[in-house]
Design an enzyme around this catalytic site. Sequence first.
Site, PDB file in Angstrom:
ATOM      1  N   TYR A  84       0.830  -1.203   0.000  1.00  0.00           N
ATOM      2  CA  TYR A  84       0.000   0.000   0.000  1.00  0.00           C
ATOM      3  C   TYR A  84       0.866   1.254   0.000  1.00  0.00           C
ATOM      4  CZ  TYR A  84       1.017   0.925   4.938  1.00  0.00           C
ATOM      5  OH  TYR A  84       1.636   1.222   6.119  1.00  0.00           O
ATOM      6  N   LYS A 104       6.517  -1.854   1.883  1.00  0.00           N
ATOM      7  CA  LYS A 104       5.345  -1.264   2.551  1.00  0.00           C
ATOM      8  C   LYS A 104       4.198  -2.264   2.467  1.00  0.00           C
ATOM      9  CE  LYS A 104       3.342   3.308   3.291  1.00  0.00           C
ATOM     10  NZ  LYS A 104       3.863   3.423   4.663  1.00  0.00           N
ATOM     11  N   GLU A 155      13.251   2.455  13.712  1.00  0.00           N
ATOM     12  CA  GLU A 155      12.312   3.525  13.347  1.00  0.00           C
ATOM     13  C   GLU A 155      11.133   3.461  14.301  1.00  0.00           C
ATOM     14  OE1 GLU A 155      10.916   2.757   9.364  1.00  0.00           O
ATOM     15  OE2 GLU A 155      10.662   0.622   9.749  1.00  0.00           O
ATOM     16  N   LEU A 165      11.691   1.303   6.685  1.00  0.00           N
ATOM     17  CA  LEU A 165      11.029   1.778   5.484  1.00  0.00           C
ATOM     18  C   LEU A 165      11.703   3.071   5.019  1.00  0.00           C
ATOM     19  CD1 LEU A 165       8.539   1.340   3.575  1.00  0.00           C
ATOM     20  CD2 LEU A 165       7.360   3.003   5.027  1.00  0.00           C
TER      21      LEU A 165
END
Length: 280
Positions: A32, A145, A177, A201
């Site tokens: 996505y 993702k 993260e 990411l």
Amino acid sequence: MGLGYVNGKFVSLDELVIPIEERGHQFGDGVYEVIHCYNGKPFMLDEHIERLIRSCEAIKLPITQTFTDFQELILTGVEKAQLVFGKVYLQITRGIAPRNHPFPNVPVSITMTLNESEPTPVEIREQGVSAITHEDERWAKCYIKSLNLLPNILAKQVAQDQGSFEAILVRDGYITEGTSSNVYIVKNGEIITTPLSNHILAGITRIAVKQAAEELNIPFVEKNYSPEELLQADEVFMSNTSIEILPIVKVDSQKIGNGVPGEITNKLYSQYQVYKQNQA
């Protein structure tokens, strides 16, 4: 009220459109993107589409759509929804087929929602937010993702239950993260963030942060750093498409720096607003 899209047709968001044997629903077998619109224009659209295509390639989704196809779909949706300030959520799955683990020979399924949203409250930006540290329990391919976000959700809920905004993830003794953000520290005038790897990411807003740092002549250093270094930082902030650039003033109940949003964080946020205005 927003607008939806499924496999070639724009629909209302309350219309029943997804069959039960959909691999996104049954396996989380898909990817996505979330794209923010300002003044009716998707921000950093090209970068989002490029990452979407990379994610499709990484999980071997057999898309036939081109970069231009995705671009036209999103722009058409924004126009039809009359979206001024809000989010485009685009999802691609391996399609609709009887439940079985091997890849089916069916077309991919593309869905999209377009919704107006509210900006992050000014007082949150001015005061900053708190975060906790949490073990990174995700899989080894976080650069994709993917729809598989359960570890992120669980960690984010731990943070919420403790009255914090975000959980900052730790893997093998180093910060990776946040559950839905890239995280940065500022120390001695340098911005430090985790290098790109399979474990994080490549955030689209991260690209803008790096560009802003370069234009402001602030050193942008990509290196691993520990939770201890995080707590000893002069400033901490995070970024993603929805929150843009947001200061973190407390981690694990410990004050960061002097406990207020820092000068460098504020400069980066101001420069980010310039990028948005230039696109408008």
